[in-house]
Scaffold this motif. Structure first.
Motif, PDB file in Angstrom:
ATOM      1  N   PRO D 242       0.834  -1.203   0.000  1.00 14.25           N
ATOM      2  CA  PRO D 242       0.000   0.000   0.000  1.00 14.25           C
ATOM      3  C   PRO D 242       0.869   1.253   0.000  1.00 14.25           C
ATOM      4  O   PRO D 242       1.993   1.244   0.490  1.00 14.25           O
ATOM      5  N   SER D 245       0.250   7.021   3.501  1.00 13.69           N
ATOM      6  CA  SER D 245      -0.879   7.932   3.545  1.00 13.69           C
ATOM      7  C   SER D 245      -0.676   8.922   4.684  1.00 13.69           C
ATOM      8  O   SER D 245      -0.081   8.602   5.701  1.00 13.69           O
ATOM      9  N   THR D 247      -3.243  10.455   6.220  1.00 18.37           N
ATOM     10  CA  THR D 247      -4.282  10.260   7.219  1.00 18.37           C
ATOM     11  C   THR D 247      -4.389   8.796   7.559  1.00 18.37           C
ATOM     12  O   THR D 247      -3.859   7.927   6.880  1.00 18.37           O
ATOM     13  N   ALA D 248      -5.062   8.523   8.629  1.00 22.57           N
ATOM     14  CA  ALA D 248      -5.268   7.151   9.038  1.00 22.57           C
ATOM     15  C   ALA D 248      -6.392   6.557   8.213  1.00 22.57           C
ATOM     16  O   ALA D 248      -7.152   7.247   7.539  1.00 22.57           O
ATOM     17  N   SER D 249      -6.508   5.284   8.266  1.00 25.99           N
ATOM     18  CA  SER D 249      -7.557   4.581   7.565  1.00 25.99           C
ATOM     19  C   SER D 249      -7.984   3.452   8.481  1.00 25.99           C
ATOM     20  O   SER D 249      -7.188   2.592   8.813  1.00 25.99           O
ATOM     21  N   ALA D 250      -9.203   3.511   8.904  1.00 30.13           N
ATOM     22  CA  ALA D 250      -9.659   2.552   9.914  1.00 30.13           C
ATOM     23  C   ALA D 250      -9.570   1.130   9.405  1.00 30.13           C
ATOM     24  O   ALA D 250      -9.963   0.832   8.290  1.00 30.13           O
ATOM     25  N   THR D 251      -9.020   0.254  10.206  1.00 26.65           N
ATOM     26  CA  THR D 251      -9.088  -1.166   9.887  1.00 26.65           C
ATOM     27  C   THR D 251     -10.233  -1.814  10.645  1.00 26.65           C
ATOM     28  O   THR D 251     -10.683  -2.882  10.297  1.00 26.65           O
ATOM     29  N   SER D 252     -10.679  -1.161  11.690  1.00 28.05           N
ATOM     30  CA  SER D 252     -11.816  -1.668  12.453  1.00 28.05           C
ATOM     31  C   SER D 252     -12.950  -0.658  12.316  1.00 28.05           C
ATOM     32  O   SER D 252     -12.718   0.537  12.255  1.00 28.05           O
ATOM     33  N   PRO D 253     -14.173  -1.145  12.250  1.00 26.53           N
ATOM     34  CA  PRO D 253     -15.289  -0.207  12.078  1.00 26.53           C
ATOM     35  C   PRO D 253     -15.451   0.662  13.317  1.00 26.53           C
ATOM     36  O   PRO D 253     -15.165   0.249  14.426  1.00 26.53           O
ATOM     37  N   LEU D 254     -15.885   1.857  13.089  1.00 27.55           N
ATOM     38  CA  LEU D 254     -15.959   2.811  14.189  1.00 27.55           C
ATOM     39  C   LEU D 254     -17.362   2.986  14.729  1.00 27.55           C
ATOM     40  O   LEU D 254     -17.581   3.699  15.686  1.00 27.55           O
ATOM     41  N   THR D 255     -18.292   2.406  14.057  1.00 25.86           N
ATOM     42  CA  THR D 255     -19.673   2.672  14.471  1.00 25.86           C
ATOM     43  C   THR D 255     -20.419   1.358  14.581  1.00 25.86           C
ATOM     44  O   THR D 255     -19.914   0.308  14.242  1.00 25.86           O
TER      45      THR D 255
END
Lengths: 260, 260, 260, 260
Positions: D242, D245, D247-255
């Motif tokens: 990859p 980047s 910014t971060a990029s969620a690997t786990s859902p936040l909601t």
């Protein structure tokens, strides 16, 4: 003059060289030269008004006072030693100083210099009485060889021209400076005042800046910013900077007051 | 005043803060403050002459003109929130400004700040009317929380105190600056003018420098060098610097002249 | 088992932890777990089939053999200590191991962890008998405080989650490792085998990888690549690597042969 | 053979080249070659038993099975093209393969290669039928010129020999790889498995390692560690890593889960 830069017996009080490409206008360039305090200005030979033809920048030399600045013709556009030598001679024939920033970069993508052709052209031009300032990759052995044939400086790149990546070749530049017997001018890649300051702190004798000043929203003010950073870096080099350390070192006392 | 730094409604024209540790003498410190142009000077409380006891630097406050500089007491030496609060109050009781550089570093090797105790002390001190400038690790979430309890700035470290490693926490500092609603002052690790310039170019509002100036062979001249680099970096930030690029970008034309 | 990783009295032979987000399918994830050799697999609680609702990944636990892997529930999505504690308890109540990767990141852009809430939640969960592995900023003082309240590891970030920037927090990670009394697992930012190897060479006890494996064109093969790099880095750490040097050191003799 | 490295029509399954200097004994070297899986072993000509004189390592060739490994004589110690050519011919006359790792480094401190002499020697040796693998500074234009005269690879340095600084010339190596039509072997500076992995991830075709393996407490195990890291880096390159980047990029859902 305190702490002058001396190249081929000529003294300079400023250690910031300026390139003249990419400015929005010749007027903007002239004003940036002035505030930057520079005394060495490099000009692509094609732009110099040697032919009278149609380049809108062709009259660039009218905007650079030769009493105030050393006009340093460069051979940008030359693909090999022969072309570079020809360009340098044309410039001298047209009345420009017999100084030349030797640039030979056959590669159109990264504009990286050719070590073989550069050494070859340097030998010829030195013999013909030119003061030669060669633009090179950050290659300590090449730098030595150029000195040996009599160039007046070496001008290693910090990073590719126009890349604004700073002193990416830090380790090699350090060795070049350590071994140099002529002034080392870091050229290309310097995209911020902090880059210029770092080069000077490392012991470079001067830096050449172009893009970051030329395309700034206010080239005049940016020229002055670079000049300040060059002076700051030079001062720091002369005064001595502390070494990096792995552990911390207290600047404030840790005991006492609270314990009373 | 053009481009002032505003902290808690007070305006400063200089963006260079100075620490007062490690100078060879109080006189040398006084002279360096002057040439540096600084307007904010941080003093370890133990050194301030609050007690009259035997520290040779105890009379340090006599060398810092309170009309000219904001004297910023720091809580260096505090191991926890309670000690820091006590120190801040002692300083205020002794007549120093009700401003405090909050430093709580229980670790004697690296002098790194404690996030939990720092937030706790900040809450207390803000409530008691202090203007609080907390020294923190480069932790964007902590920076936000401190702002929320009302600190006047955040002061993330570039690298451990006295390490002279520059902006080693670049990525985190960038995020802190992006998210901050109060001035960001980069503190600790700044060991060269190029480091100071870089912090300012990134958009920091100010930097704090101590070791590199205090232990220079000539603190006065080094103070001026840092001031120039801070100005240069600030100007560059305001004017806009070019992006880094992977490829080169010609500043001189590559065609033309030679082809004619 | 030679050189086992021991966390809370449980032994692991692999030092590569895997996250389970972003895989193209649960089957692809299962296969990557297998080739990677991992023994610790972290799962976002929402994805675990605790509720039976409509997430297509809700049956993720059916794809992770609990005999083979330690399933490490994480509290991703928790905004504060209270939510994280609630999530951990729900997982335990649903029959998952009483281990928890504690993640509290209120910031949706960079997903950086909250030091205050993380310490608070850790204290509560440790008291309630959980084995707690907290995800933190690379903050050595916070790492120490977490150890002191009884966490089983500390998991500092190399760079923000999903940024693939490697060990950008090198200096701080080094200090955390030096001072740690529990295993240090570098989490977040590891986007290439070289990053994983570097963390291990520095002395980290394990690394957690997710994005780079999950989104590879072939997650199975990439899982194996990371496992090799982790082993290589660990070996190098155990065997000792040479120091960096400013000068060269000949590996081949420079004299002799030619002179005869 | 899947994914072979092809140099001058010869196929290799391993992408790790080994140097033979600095090992505690010839036996230790032999064992490290074996576990490393290498198929290309470079030997300083002086060490090879061409003369029968007193070097304790003079019988080094007895420890390198020519059926199993390509023995790659190097010209270490040569100060110029003439000496290098002479060395290469002596080796061929003594029955070694007509392959040569061309090393010309007149500088005894940093052992940096001479671009001019290297190109000159390469031209001569190619004409005389040698398979030439030149060691060079990370100079993209020189790399191109060497290819044009017919070298079988280019071997740019990551950092000076024995410095263990890794891929310090990252930007230039990247350009060399992008422009190369022959295999690129990163040579010198590789002091850790993570360095080797990084070179391979960037798309280098192979790496050469010596010091870090030779002086390890257990060269055999370190040889295997490097081999694993080279394979890991190659796999990662083939599979695609990859991008970095900001910014971060969620690997786990936040909601979700918590909100129900």
């Amino acid at each position: 003059m305190p702490d002058p830069l001396v190249i081929a017996d000529r003294e300079f009080s400023s250690r910031l060289f300026l390139g003249t490409g990419k400015f929005p206008s010749n007027e903007a360039m002239r004003d940036a030269l002035e505030t930057s305090g520079t005394e060495v200005v490099t000009v692509a030979l094609r732009r110099a008004d040697l032919s009278g033809e149609g380049d809108p920048y062709a009259n660039i030399l009218e905007f650079i006072d030769p009493e105030r600045y050393l006009i340093l013709p460069n051979t940008s556009g030359a693909m090999n030693a022969e072309e570079a030598v020809r360009l340098a001679k044309l410039a001298a024939a047209a009345g420009l100083p017999k100084w030349v920033k030797l640039e030979i970069h056959p590669d159109p993508t990264y504009l990286l210099p050719d070590p073989i052709e550069t050494l070859k052209a340097a030998e010829i031009l030195v013999k013909e009485g030119f003061t030669v300032l060669p633009y090179i990759n950050a290659d300590p052995v090449l730098a030595k060889r150029l000195q040996e044939v009599g160039t007046a400086t070496v001008m290693p790149l910090g990073a590719p021209i126009g890349s604004n990546r700073g002193i990416a070749t830090r380790d090699q530049i350090r060795i070049i400076i350590e071994q140099a017997t002529v002034p080392v001018v870091v050229d290309a890649g310097i995209g911020a005042p902090s880059h210029a300051a770092e080069a000077m702190e490392m012991g470079a004798d001067a830096v050449l800046v172009n893009t970051a000043i030329a395309i700034a929203s206010d080239p005049q003010r940016m020229g002055r910013a670079f000049q300040m950073s060059v002076e700051a870096g030079r001062e720091a080099y002369l005064l001595g900077l502390p070494e990096e350390s792995d552990t911390a070192s207290a600047t404030s006392p840790l005991t006492g007051f609270l314990k009373r």
